[in-house]
Design a protein around this motif. Structure first.
Motif, PDB file in Angstrom:
ATOM      1  N   GLN A   1       3.349   4.989  14.363  1.00  0.00           N
ATOM      2  CA  GLN A   1       2.981   5.410  13.681  1.00  0.00           C
ATOM      3  C   GLN A   1       2.322   4.792  11.994  1.00  0.00           C
ATOM      4  O   GLN A   1       1.400   5.527  11.597  1.00  0.00           O
ATOM      5  N   VAL A   2       2.515   3.691  11.952  1.00  0.00           N
ATOM      6  CA  VAL A   2       1.994   3.162  10.989  1.00  0.00           C
ATOM      7  C   VAL A   2       0.603   2.560  11.821  1.00  0.00           C
ATOM      8  O   VAL A   2      -0.214   2.649  10.809  1.00  0.00           O
ATOM      9  N   GLY A   3       0.605   2.283  12.441  1.00  0.00           N
ATOM     10  CA  GLY A   3      -0.996   1.324  13.223  1.00  0.00           C
ATOM     11  C   GLY A   3      -1.977   2.806  12.761  1.00  0.00           C
ATOM     12  O   GLY A   3      -2.833   2.674  12.631  1.00  0.00           O
TER      13      GLY A   3
ATOM     14  N   ASP B   1       0.514  -0.994   0.381  1.00  0.00           N
ATOM     15  CA  ASP B   1       0.660  -0.123  -0.083  1.00  0.00           C
ATOM     16  C   ASP B   1       1.030   0.905   0.129  1.00  0.00           C
ATOM     17  O   ASP B   1       1.482   1.532   0.718  1.00  0.00           O
ATOM     18  N   PRO B   2       0.727   1.746  -1.010  1.00  0.00           N
ATOM     19  CA  PRO B   2       1.382   2.969  -0.757  1.00  0.00           C
ATOM     20  C   PRO B   2       1.497   4.166   0.025  1.00  0.00           C
ATOM     21  O   PRO B   2       2.865   4.777   0.646  1.00  0.00           O
ATOM     22  N   GLY B   3       0.503   4.163   0.934  1.00  0.00           N
ATOM     23  CA  GLY B   3       0.493   5.367   2.356  1.00  0.00           C
ATOM     24  C   GLY B   3       1.430   4.674   3.169  1.00  0.00           C
ATOM     25  O   GLY B   3       1.886   5.478   3.548  1.00  0.00           O
ATOM     26  N   VAL B   4       0.742   3.191   3.201  1.00  0.00           N
ATOM     27  CA  VAL B   4       1.724   2.733   4.489  1.00  0.00           C
ATOM     28  C   VAL B   4       3.356   2.516   4.012  1.00  0.00           C
ATOM     29  O   VAL B   4       3.485   2.521   5.035  1.00  0.00           O
ATOM     30  N   SER B   5       3.384   2.095   3.295  1.00  0.00           N
ATOM     31  CA  SER B   5       5.036   2.705   2.637  1.00  0.00           C
ATOM     32  C   SER B   5       5.671   3.362   2.774  1.00  0.00           C
ATOM     33  O   SER B   5       6.558   3.697   3.333  1.00  0.00           O
ATOM     34  N   GLU B   6       5.153   4.599   2.606  1.00  0.00           N
ATOM     35  CA  GLU B   6       5.710   6.284   2.551  1.00  0.00           C
ATOM     36  C   GLU B   6       5.753   6.143   4.273  1.00  0.00           C
ATOM     37  O   GLU B   6       6.677   6.655   4.465  1.00  0.00           O
ATOM     38  N   VAL B   7       4.671   6.121   4.587  1.00  0.00           N
ATOM     39  CA  VAL B   7       5.238   6.022   6.542  1.00  0.00           C
ATOM     40  C   VAL B   7       5.779   5.385   7.046  1.00  0.00           C
ATOM     41  O   VAL B   7       7.183   5.981   7.861  1.00  0.00           O
ATOM     42  N   LEU B   8       6.100   3.977   6.675  1.00  0.00           N
ATOM     43  CA  LEU B   8       7.081   3.467   7.044  1.00  0.00           C
ATOM     44  C   LEU B   8       8.872   3.714   6.869  1.00  0.00           C
ATOM     45  O   LEU B   8      10.153   3.733   7.780  1.00  0.00           O
TER      46      LEU B   8
ATOM     47  N   GLN C   1       9.318   7.105   6.154  1.00  0.00           N
ATOM     48  CA  GLN C   1       9.438   8.151   6.663  1.00  0.00           C
ATOM     49  C   GLN C   1      10.110   8.303   8.243  1.00  0.00           C
ATOM     50  O   GLN C   1      10.715   9.354   8.761  1.00  0.00           O
ATOM     51  N   GLN C   2       9.263   7.180   8.390  1.00  0.00           N
ATOM     52  CA  GLN C   2       9.789   7.408  10.120  1.00  0.00           C
ATOM     53  C   GLN C   2      10.788   6.332  10.164  1.00  0.00           C
ATOM     54  O   GLN C   2      11.542   7.130  12.016  1.00  0.00           O
ATOM     55  N   SER C   3      10.747   5.067   9.960  1.00  0.00           N
ATOM     56  CA  SER C   3      11.821   4.540   9.017  1.00  0.00           C
ATOM     57  C   SER C   3      13.398   5.953   9.488  1.00  0.00           C
ATOM     58  O   SER C   3      14.480   5.589  10.037  1.00  0.00           O
ATOM     59  N   SER C   4      13.936   6.706   8.665  1.00  0.00           N
ATOM     60  CA  SER C   4      14.338   7.899   8.575  1.00  0.00           C
ATOM     61  C   SER C   4      14.950   8.817   9.269  1.00  0.00           C
ATOM     62  O   SER C   4      15.366   9.812   9.090  1.00  0.00           O
ATOM     63  N   THR C   5      13.933   8.681  10.780  1.00  0.00           N
ATOM     64  CA  THR C   5      14.210   9.767  11.205  1.00  0.00           C
ATOM     65  C   THR C   5      14.330   9.093  12.592  1.00  0.00           C
ATOM     66  O   THR C   5      15.146   9.771  13.803  1.00  0.00           O
ATOM     67  N   LEU C   6      13.154   8.377  13.447  1.00  0.00           N
ATOM     68  CA  LEU C   6      13.209   8.111  14.400  1.00  0.00           C
ATOM     69  C   LEU C   6      12.646   6.594  14.984  1.00  0.00           C
ATOM     70  O   LEU C   6      11.863   5.425  14.302  1.00  0.00           O
ATOM     71  N   LEU C   7      13.435   4.982  15.268  1.00  0.00           N
ATOM     72  CA  LEU C   7      13.260   4.204  14.505  1.00  0.00           C
ATOM     73  C   LEU C   7      12.592   3.202  15.609  1.00  0.00           C
ATOM     74  O   LEU C   7      12.116   3.055  15.535  1.00  0.00           O
TER      75      LEU C   7
END
Length: 469
Positions: free
Chosen positions: A366-368, A112-119, A121-127
Protein backbone atom coordinates in the motif's frame (compact mmCIF):
# COMPACT_ATOMS: atom_id res chain seq x y z
CA UNK A 1 5.46 22.81 -4.01
CA UNK A 2 6.95 19.34 -3.75
CA UNK A 3 9.72 19.96 -1.30
CA UNK A 4 11.13 21.12 1.96
CA UNK A 5 14.71 21.19 0.63
CA UNK A 6 16.01 23.46 -2.09
CA UNK A 7 18.96 24.12 -4.34
CA UNK A 8 20.34 27.62 -4.20
CA UNK A 9 20.60 30.05 -7.08
CA UNK A 10 24.21 31.07 -7.66
CA UNK A 11 24.50 34.80 -8.14
CA UNK A 12 28.12 34.37 -9.26
CA UNK A 13 30.41 31.46 -10.17
CA UNK A 14 31.51 29.25 -7.32
CA UNK A 15 34.92 30.50 -6.16
CA UNK A 16 37.65 28.01 -6.98
CA UNK A 17 39.17 28.20 -3.53
CA UNK A 18 35.99 26.67 -2.15
CA UNK A 19 36.82 23.43 -3.95
CA UNK A 20 40.29 23.50 -2.45
CA UNK A 21 38.75 22.19 0.74
CA UNK A 22 38.55 18.86 -1.10
CA UNK A 23 42.29 18.51 -0.86
CA UNK A 24 42.77 19.77 2.68
CA UNK A 25 44.37 17.26 4.92
CA UNK A 26 45.74 15.30 1.95
CA UNK A 27 48.99 15.39 0.02
CA UNK A 28 47.25 17.03 -2.92
CA UNK A 29 48.34 20.50 -3.90
CA UNK A 30 45.47 23.01 -4.19
CA UNK A 31 44.78 24.08 -7.74
CA UNK A 32 45.77 27.49 -8.95
CA UNK A 33 42.55 29.39 -9.51
CA UNK A 34 41.72 30.95 -12.87
CA UNK A 35 41.99 34.65 -12.18
CA UNK A 36 38.38 35.54 -12.97
CA UNK A 37 37.17 33.07 -10.36
CA UNK A 38 39.74 33.78 -7.66
CA UNK A 39 38.40 34.36 -4.18
CA UNK A 40 39.57 34.10 -0.61
CA UNK A 41 36.20 32.70 0.45
CA UNK A 42 36.09 29.11 1.64
CA UNK A 43 33.47 26.98 3.30
CA UNK A 44 34.82 26.37 6.75
CA UNK A 45 33.61 23.36 8.74
CA UNK A 46 30.54 24.15 10.78
CA UNK A 47 30.47 20.90 12.75
CA UNK A 48 33.05 19.23 14.95
CA UNK A 49 32.44 15.53 15.51
CA UNK A 50 35.20 14.90 18.02
CA UNK A 51 34.28 13.03 21.19
CA UNK A 52 34.32 16.08 23.46
CA UNK A 53 31.44 17.61 21.48
CA UNK A 54 29.15 14.61 21.96
CA UNK A 55 26.32 14.67 24.45
CA UNK A 56 26.06 11.86 26.98
CA UNK A 57 23.08 10.46 25.08
CA UNK A 58 25.09 10.32 21.86
CA UNK A 59 28.05 8.70 23.58
CA UNK A 60 25.73 6.14 25.17
CA UNK A 61 24.07 5.22 21.85
CA UNK A 62 27.39 4.86 20.05
CA UNK A 63 28.79 2.75 22.89
CA UNK A 64 25.71 0.54 22.84
CA UNK A 65 26.08 0.05 19.10
CA UNK A 66 29.76 -0.76 19.43
CA UNK A 67 28.90 -3.38 22.03
CA UNK A 68 25.99 -5.11 20.30
CA UNK A 69 26.09 -4.37 16.55
CA UNK A 70 28.29 -6.27 14.16
CA UNK A 71 30.90 -3.80 12.84
CA UNK A 72 29.78 -4.08 9.23
CA UNK A 73 29.77 -0.34 8.52
CA UNK A 74 32.19 2.43 9.53
CA UNK A 75 29.64 4.92 10.83
CA UNK A 76 30.45 8.59 11.55
CA UNK A 77 30.35 9.53 15.26
CA UNK A 78 26.91 11.09 15.55
CA UNK A 79 23.36 9.78 16.03
CA UNK A 80 20.56 10.81 13.69
CA UNK A 81 17.29 11.52 15.48
CA UNK A 82 14.74 12.80 12.97
CA UNK A 83 14.23 14.26 9.51
CA UNK A 84 11.86 16.26 7.37
CA UNK A 85 12.00 16.46 3.61
CA UNK A 86 15.66 16.50 2.58
CA UNK A 87 16.88 17.61 6.00
CA UNK A 88 17.96 15.46 8.93
CA UNK A 89 19.01 16.33 12.48
CA UNK A 90 21.21 14.48 14.91
CA UNK A 91 20.61 13.95 18.61
CA UNK A 92 22.85 16.95 19.43
CA UNK A 93 20.84 19.35 17.26
CA UNK A 94 23.05 19.50 14.16
CA UNK A 95 21.20 19.90 10.88
CA UNK A 96 22.25 18.25 7.60
CA UNK A 97 21.09 18.52 4.00
CA UNK A 98 20.74 14.93 2.85
CA UNK A 99 21.92 14.51 -0.73
CA UNK A 100 22.37 10.79 -0.14
CA UNK A 101 18.65 10.13 0.48
CA UNK A 102 19.29 6.88 2.33
CA UNK A 103 21.39 5.76 -0.68
CA UNK A 104 18.82 6.81 -3.30
CA UNK A 105 15.87 5.50 -1.26
CA UNK A 106 13.89 8.45 0.14
CA UNK A 107 12.33 9.71 -3.07
CA UNK A 108 9.80 11.81 -1.14
CA UNK A 109 12.26 12.77 1.59
CA UNK A 110 12.16 12.02 5.30
CA UNK A 111 8.98 11.81 7.41
CA UNK A 112 6.67 12.45 4.48
CA UNK A 113 3.16 13.04 5.91
CA UNK A 114 1.40 11.05 3.19
CA UNK A 115 3.66 8.03 3.60
CA UNK A 116 3.30 8.20 7.40
CA UNK A 117 -0.49 8.28 7.14
CA UNK A 118 -0.60 5.24 4.88
CA UNK A 119 1.75 3.30 7.17
CA UNK A 120 -0.37 4.10 10.23
CA UNK A 121 -3.66 3.27 8.52
CA UNK A 122 -2.60 -0.05 7.05
CA UNK A 123 -0.72 -1.24 10.14
CA UNK A 124 -3.89 -0.74 12.17
CA UNK A 125 -5.98 -2.89 9.82
CA UNK A 126 -3.90 -5.70 8.26
CA UNK A 127 -0.14 -5.99 8.62
CA UNK A 128 0.90 -9.41 7.33
CA UNK A 129 -0.92 -12.26 5.60
CA UNK A 130 1.85 -14.22 3.82
CA UNK A 131 1.61 -14.99 0.11
CA UNK A 132 -0.99 -17.69 0.77
CA UNK A 133 -3.86 -15.17 0.52
CA UNK A 134 -4.99 -12.32 -1.67
CA UNK A 135 -5.17 -8.87 -0.18
CA UNK A 136 -6.15 -5.53 -1.66
CA UNK A 137 -2.89 -3.75 -2.33
CA UNK A 138 -0.53 -6.21 -3.99
CA UNK A 139 -2.60 -6.49 -7.20
CA UNK A 140 -3.09 -2.70 -7.23
CA UNK A 141 0.62 -1.95 -6.99
CA UNK A 142 1.45 -4.62 -9.56
CA UNK A 143 -1.15 -3.14 -11.92
CA UNK A 144 0.28 0.35 -11.43
CA UNK A 145 3.83 -0.80 -12.16
CA UNK A 146 2.76 -2.60 -15.33
CA UNK A 147 0.41 0.09 -16.66
CA UNK A 148 2.96 2.86 -16.03
CA UNK A 149 5.58 0.80 -17.85
CA UNK A 150 3.14 0.30 -20.72
CA UNK A 151 2.45 4.03 -20.89
CA UNK A 152 5.92 5.46 -20.26
CA UNK A 153 8.10 2.80 -21.86
CA UNK A 154 10.17 -0.17 -20.77
CA UNK A 155 10.22 -3.97 -20.78
CA UNK A 156 9.41 -4.00 -24.48
CA UNK A 157 6.75 -1.31 -24.35
CA UNK A 158 7.48 1.77 -26.45
CA UNK A 159 6.87 5.11 -24.80
CA UNK A 160 3.20 5.95 -25.15
CA UNK A 161 2.47 2.51 -26.53
CA UNK A 162 -0.64 0.47 -25.90
CA UNK A 163 0.68 -2.96 -26.80
CA UNK A 164 3.88 -4.78 -25.84
CA UNK A 165 6.58 -5.59 -28.33
CA UNK A 166 8.97 -7.94 -26.50
CA UNK A 167 8.36 -11.61 -25.86
CA UNK A 168 8.18 -10.96 -22.13
CA UNK A 169 5.60 -8.23 -22.52
CA UNK A 170 3.55 -10.24 -25.00
CA UNK A 171 3.01 -12.86 -22.32
CA UNK A 172 1.62 -10.12 -20.11
CA UNK A 173 4.02 -8.50 -17.68
CA UNK A 174 3.78 -9.86 -14.14
CA UNK A 175 5.21 -8.65 -10.84
CA UNK A 176 6.97 -10.60 -8.10
CA UNK A 177 7.19 -8.76 -4.76
CA UNK A 178 9.97 -9.21 -2.24
CA UNK A 179 11.36 -7.40 0.81
CA UNK A 180 14.48 -5.85 -0.72
CA UNK A 181 16.42 -5.17 -3.87
CA UNK A 182 18.71 -8.09 -3.17
CA UNK A 183 15.71 -10.43 -3.02
CA UNK A 184 14.33 -8.93 -6.23
CA UNK A 185 17.63 -9.69 -7.97
CA UNK A 186 17.74 -13.20 -6.51
CA UNK A 187 14.22 -13.75 -7.85
CA UNK A 188 15.22 -12.45 -11.26
CA UNK A 189 18.25 -14.74 -11.42
CA UNK A 190 16.13 -17.73 -10.44
CA UNK A 191 13.61 -16.84 -13.15
CA UNK A 192 16.43 -16.69 -15.68
CA UNK A 193 17.89 -20.00 -14.54
CA UNK A 194 14.47 -21.66 -14.88
CA UNK A 195 13.86 -20.12 -18.32
CA UNK A 196 17.32 -21.24 -19.42
CA UNK A 197 16.62 -24.83 -18.42
CA UNK A 198 13.22 -24.74 -20.16
CA UNK A 199 14.78 -23.43 -23.37
CA UNK A 200 17.59 -25.98 -23.28
CA UNK A 201 15.11 -28.83 -22.73
CA UNK A 202 12.91 -27.62 -25.58
CA UNK A 203 15.89 -27.43 -27.94
CA UNK A 204 17.47 -30.76 -27.03
CA UNK A 205 14.58 -32.91 -25.89
CA UNK A 206 16.17 -33.19 -22.46
CA UNK A 207 14.50 -32.86 -19.09
CA UNK A 208 14.33 -29.49 -17.38
CA UNK A 209 15.62 -30.99 -14.13
CA UNK A 210 18.64 -32.62 -15.78
CA UNK A 211 21.67 -31.54 -13.76
CA UNK A 212 23.83 -31.79 -16.87
CA UNK A 213 21.99 -28.85 -18.50
CA UNK A 214 24.77 -26.41 -19.46
CA UNK A 215 22.58 -23.34 -19.88
CA UNK A 216 23.21 -22.04 -16.37
CA UNK A 217 25.93 -19.42 -16.76
CA UNK A 218 25.43 -15.79 -15.75
CA UNK A 219 27.08 -12.62 -17.06
CA UNK A 220 27.56 -9.41 -15.06
CA UNK A 221 29.81 -6.38 -15.45
CA UNK A 222 32.68 -4.64 -13.71
CA UNK A 223 31.82 -2.18 -10.92
CA UNK A 224 28.34 -3.60 -10.59
CA UNK A 225 26.37 -3.82 -7.36
CA UNK A 226 23.39 -6.15 -7.16
CA UNK A 227 23.19 -7.00 -3.45
CA UNK A 228 24.86 -8.85 -0.58
CA UNK A 229 23.14 -12.26 -0.51
CA UNK A 230 25.23 -15.06 -1.97
CA UNK A 231 23.59 -15.10 -5.39
CA UNK A 232 23.44 -11.33 -5.78
CA UNK A 233 26.95 -10.98 -4.36
CA UNK A 234 28.25 -13.44 -6.94
CA UNK A 235 27.24 -11.00 -9.69
CA UNK A 236 28.49 -7.95 -7.75
CA UNK A 237 31.91 -7.82 -9.34
CA UNK A 238 33.68 -5.68 -6.75
CA UNK A 239 36.63 -7.24 -5.02
CA UNK A 240 36.09 -5.69 -1.58
CA UNK A 241 32.55 -7.07 -1.40
CA UNK A 242 33.32 -10.55 -2.73
CA UNK A 243 36.70 -11.42 -1.25
CA UNK A 244 35.65 -12.28 2.34
CA UNK A 245 32.90 -14.65 1.17
CA UNK A 246 34.47 -16.74 -1.57
CA UNK A 247 33.86 -19.26 -2.97
CA UNK A 248 30.69 -17.79 -4.45
CA UNK A 249 28.33 -19.44 -6.92
CA UNK A 250 30.17 -20.73 -9.98
CA UNK A 251 29.54 -20.04 -13.64
CA UNK A 252 29.70 -16.22 -13.54
CA UNK A 253 31.54 -14.27 -16.24
CA UNK A 254 32.40 -10.58 -15.90
CA UNK A 255 32.47 -8.06 -18.74
CA UNK A 256 33.05 -4.35 -19.02
CA UNK A 257 30.21 -1.85 -19.32
CA UNK A 258 29.98 -0.29 -22.80
CA UNK A 259 32.56 -2.68 -24.25
CA UNK A 260 31.01 -3.93 -27.48
CA UNK A 261 33.78 -6.35 -28.33
CA UNK A 262 33.38 -8.49 -25.22
CA UNK A 263 29.70 -9.35 -25.72
CA UNK A 264 30.09 -12.19 -28.23
CA UNK A 265 32.76 -13.88 -26.10
CA UNK A 266 30.88 -13.42 -22.83
CA UNK A 267 27.36 -14.41 -23.84
CA UNK A 268 27.07 -17.88 -25.32
CA UNK A 269 24.46 -20.58 -25.77
CA UNK A 270 25.28 -21.70 -22.23
CA UNK A 271 24.34 -18.31 -20.74
CA UNK A 272 20.97 -18.18 -19.01
CA UNK A 273 21.13 -14.61 -17.62
CA UNK A 274 22.78 -11.25 -18.13
CA UNK A 275 22.31 -8.71 -15.33
CA UNK A 276 23.27 -5.06 -15.69
CA UNK A 277 22.49 -1.63 -14.22
CA UNK A 278 21.56 0.83 -17.00
CA UNK A 279 23.19 3.45 -14.75
CA UNK A 280 25.61 2.00 -12.25
CA UNK A 281 25.13 3.40 -8.74
CA UNK A 282 27.78 2.04 -6.39
CA UNK A 283 30.09 1.60 -9.36
CA UNK A 284 30.43 5.31 -10.13
CA UNK A 285 27.16 6.62 -11.63
CA UNK A 286 28.28 5.38 -15.04
CA UNK A 287 25.56 5.05 -17.69
CA UNK A 288 25.34 2.33 -20.31
CA UNK A 289 25.09 3.75 -23.83
CA UNK A 290 22.15 3.15 -26.14
CA UNK A 291 24.41 1.56 -28.73
CA UNK A 292 25.81 -0.91 -26.19
CA UNK A 293 22.40 -1.82 -24.76
CA UNK A 294 21.15 -2.49 -28.28
CA UNK A 295 24.07 -4.81 -28.97
CA UNK A 296 23.55 -6.49 -25.59
CA UNK A 297 19.86 -7.07 -26.34
CA UNK A 298 20.72 -8.50 -29.75
CA UNK A 299 23.29 -10.91 -28.35
CA UNK A 300 20.87 -12.10 -25.67
CA UNK A 301 18.26 -12.77 -28.36
CA UNK A 302 20.78 -14.74 -30.43
CA UNK A 303 21.64 -17.01 -27.51
CA UNK A 304 18.25 -17.31 -25.80
CA UNK A 305 19.53 -15.44 -22.74
CA UNK A 306 17.30 -13.59 -20.27
CA UNK A 307 18.34 -9.92 -19.98
CA UNK A 308 17.83 -8.39 -16.50
CA UNK A 309 18.02 -4.65 -15.88
CA UNK A 310 18.74 -3.85 -12.24
CA UNK A 311 17.00 -0.46 -11.84
CA UNK A 312 16.97 -0.58 -8.05
CA UNK A 313 18.94 2.66 -7.78
CA UNK A 314 18.39 4.34 -11.14
CA UNK A 315 14.71 3.45 -11.70
CA UNK A 316 11.42 5.07 -10.67
CA UNK A 317 12.10 8.51 -12.15
CA UNK A 318 15.57 9.10 -10.68
CA UNK A 319 16.96 9.26 -14.21
CA UNK A 320 14.13 11.59 -15.29
CA UNK A 321 12.00 8.77 -16.69
CA UNK A 322 10.08 5.91 -15.12
CA UNK A 323 12.95 3.57 -15.97
CA UNK A 324 16.46 4.54 -17.00
CA UNK A 325 15.83 2.61 -20.23
CA UNK A 326 12.31 4.02 -20.87
CA UNK A 327 13.48 6.62 -23.39
CA UNK A 328 15.46 4.08 -25.41
CA UNK A 329 13.98 2.16 -28.37
CA UNK A 330 12.52 -1.26 -27.60
CA UNK A 331 15.51 -3.03 -29.12
CA UNK A 332 17.42 -1.85 -26.02
CA UNK A 333 14.90 -3.20 -23.50
CA UNK A 334 15.25 -6.09 -21.01
CA UNK A 335 13.15 -9.16 -20.24
CA UNK A 336 13.12 -8.48 -16.48
CA UNK A 337 13.35 -5.26 -14.43
CA UNK A 338 14.21 -5.24 -10.74
CA UNK A 339 13.24 -2.32 -8.50
CA UNK A 340 13.30 -1.53 -4.78
CA UNK A 341 14.85 1.47 -2.99
CA UNK A 342 12.39 4.35 -3.67
CA UNK A 343 9.33 2.17 -4.24
CA UNK A 344 8.05 2.59 -0.65
CA UNK A 345 10.23 5.59 0.31
CA UNK A 346 12.29 3.59 2.79
CA UNK A 347 9.86 0.89 3.85
CA UNK A 348 11.41 -2.43 2.78
CA UNK A 349 10.08 -3.66 -0.55
CA UNK A 350 11.49 -5.02 -3.77
CA UNK A 351 9.93 -6.17 -7.00
CA UNK A 352 10.76 -7.89 -10.24
CA UNK A 353 8.73 -7.13 -13.35
CA UNK A 354 8.80 -10.04 -15.71
CA UNK A 355 6.88 -11.87 -18.37
CA UNK A 356 6.64 -14.91 -16.11
CA UNK A 357 4.20 -15.08 -13.24
CA UNK A 358 5.84 -15.58 -10.09
CA UNK A 359 2.86 -11.22 -3.98
CA UNK A 360 3.84 -8.75 -0.75
CA UNK A 361 2.78 -7.66 2.70
CA UNK A 362 -0.34 -5.42 2.82
CA UNK A 363 1.42 -2.47 4.45
CA UNK A 364 4.45 -2.32 2.22
CA UNK A 365 2.54 -2.66 -1.04
CA UNK A 366 0.00 0.00 0.00
CA UNK A 367 2.89 2.35 0.75
CA UNK A 368 4.43 1.44 -2.58
CA UNK A 369 1.16 2.20 -4.36
CA UNK A 370 0.96 5.59 -2.61
CA UNK A 371 4.58 6.52 -3.39
CA UNK A 372 4.46 5.42 -7.02
CA UNK A 373 1.20 7.29 -7.62
CA UNK A 374 2.88 10.48 -6.41
CA UNK A 375 6.15 9.93 -8.24
CA UNK A 376 4.33 9.33 -11.52
CA UNK A 377 2.21 12.49 -11.26
CA UNK A 378 3.02 14.61 -14.32
CA UNK A 379 3.49 17.79 -12.29
CA UNK A 380 5.95 15.98 -10.00
CA UNK A 381 7.89 14.50 -12.92
CA UNK A 382 8.11 17.84 -14.71
CA UNK A 383 9.33 19.54 -11.55
CA UNK A 384 11.89 16.81 -10.94
CA UNK A 385 13.25 17.10 -14.48
CA UNK A 386 13.60 20.88 -14.12
CA UNK A 387 15.44 20.56 -10.82
CA UNK A 388 17.75 17.80 -12.04
CA UNK A 389 18.62 19.83 -15.14
CA UNK A 390 19.36 22.81 -12.91
CA UNK A 391 21.65 20.74 -10.69
CA UNK A 392 23.41 19.20 -13.65
CA UNK A 393 24.06 22.62 -15.21
CA UNK A 394 25.80 23.60 -11.97
CA UNK A 395 27.78 20.37 -11.78
CA UNK A 396 28.97 20.57 -15.39
CA UNK A 397 30.97 23.75 -14.77
CA UNK A 398 33.07 22.13 -12.04
CA UNK A 399 35.28 19.97 -14.32
CA UNK A 400 35.98 23.08 -16.41
CA UNK A 401 37.05 25.02 -13.34
CA UNK A 402 39.11 22.18 -11.87
CA UNK A 403 40.43 20.02 -14.73
CA UNK A 404 43.41 18.80 -12.70
CA UNK A 405 41.13 17.54 -9.93
CA UNK A 406 37.95 16.39 -11.68
CA UNK A 407 37.39 14.09 -14.63
CA UNK A 408 35.96 15.96 -17.64
CA UNK A 409 32.40 14.59 -17.72
CA UNK A 410 29.64 14.50 -15.12
CA UNK A 411 28.28 10.98 -14.96
CA UNK A 412 24.70 9.71 -14.85
CA UNK A 413 21.36 11.29 -15.63
CA UNK A 414 18.59 13.05 -13.74
CA UNK A 415 19.14 12.85 -9.99
CA UNK A 416 21.74 10.09 -10.08
CA UNK A 417 24.96 12.00 -10.74
CA UNK A 418 28.62 11.36 -10.18
CA UNK A 419 31.69 13.60 -10.13
CA UNK A 420 34.78 11.62 -11.08
CA UNK A 421 38.09 12.53 -9.41
CA UNK A 422 41.56 12.03 -10.86
CA UNK A 423 42.91 11.14 -7.42
CA UNK A 424 41.08 8.12 -5.96
CA UNK A 425 41.86 9.30 -2.43
CA UNK A 426 39.67 12.38 -2.87
CA UNK A 427 36.06 11.05 -2.98
CA UNK A 428 36.08 9.67 0.56
CA UNK A 429 37.69 12.85 1.81
CA UNK A 430 35.13 14.99 0.02
CA UNK A 431 32.28 13.08 1.66
CA UNK A 432 33.84 13.72 5.08
CA UNK A 433 34.50 17.40 4.35
CA UNK A 434 30.92 17.85 3.13
CA UNK A 435 29.55 16.18 6.26
CA UNK A 436 31.52 18.64 8.42
CA UNK A 437 29.80 21.39 6.47
CA UNK A 438 26.30 19.99 6.93
CA UNK A 439 25.79 17.99 3.72
CA UNK A 440 25.47 14.23 3.17
CA UNK A 441 27.03 12.89 -0.03
CA UNK A 442 28.13 9.39 -1.07
CA UNK A 443 31.13 7.86 -2.72
CA UNK A 444 30.63 5.78 -5.88
CA UNK A 445 33.17 3.21 -6.90
CA UNK A 446 36.81 4.11 -6.35
CA UNK A 447 36.92 7.52 -7.97
CA UNK A 448 33.60 9.35 -7.73
CA UNK A 449 31.31 11.29 -5.43
CA UNK A 450 27.62 10.52 -5.91
CA UNK A 451 24.67 12.93 -5.58
CA UNK A 452 21.30 11.20 -5.23
CA UNK A 453 18.96 13.68 -3.50
CA UNK A 454 15.28 13.16 -2.82
CA UNK A 455 13.31 13.61 -6.00
CA UNK A 456 11.23 16.47 -4.57
CA UNK A 457 14.20 18.74 -3.85
CA UNK A 458 13.63 22.37 -4.86
CA UNK A 459 15.80 25.21 -6.07
CA UNK A 460 15.90 28.15 -3.70
CA UNK A 461 17.62 26.47 -0.75
CA UNK A 462 20.16 23.72 -0.70
CA UNK A 463 23.78 22.83 -0.53
CA UNK A 464 25.25 26.29 -0.81
CA UNK A 465 22.71 28.08 1.34
CA UNK A 466 23.04 25.42 4.02
CA UNK A 467 26.79 25.85 4.04
CA UNK A 468 26.46 29.60 4.39
CA UNK A 469 24.03 29.26 7.27
Amino acid sequence: MHSTARLTHLSSPLPVTRLQILARGSSATPLAAPRRYASNAVFEPIYDFSAHTQSSATKSTIALGDEYLLPVYARPPFVLSHGRGSWVWDADGRKFLDFSAGIAVNALGHADPGVSEVLQQQSSTLLHTSNVYYHEWAPKLAQLLVTLTNKEGGLGYATGGTSPSSSAAKQGAKVFFANSGTEANEGALKIARKVGKDRWAAATGGKVDDVSCPKTRIVCFENSFHGRSMGALSVTSTEKYQLPFRPLIPGVSVGKLNDLECLHRLITDDTCAVIVEPIQGEGGATAATEEWLRALRKRCDETGTVLIFDEIQCGLYRSGNLWAHSAFPIDCHPDVITVAKPLANGYPIGAALTGRRLEGHPRLVQVGHHVLNRLSDRVFVTHMKEMSAYMNNRLEVLPKWFPATLQPHVRGRGFIRGLGFNDVSHPGEVVQLARERGVFLLTAGKDAVRLVPSLNVNKEEGVLSSLRA
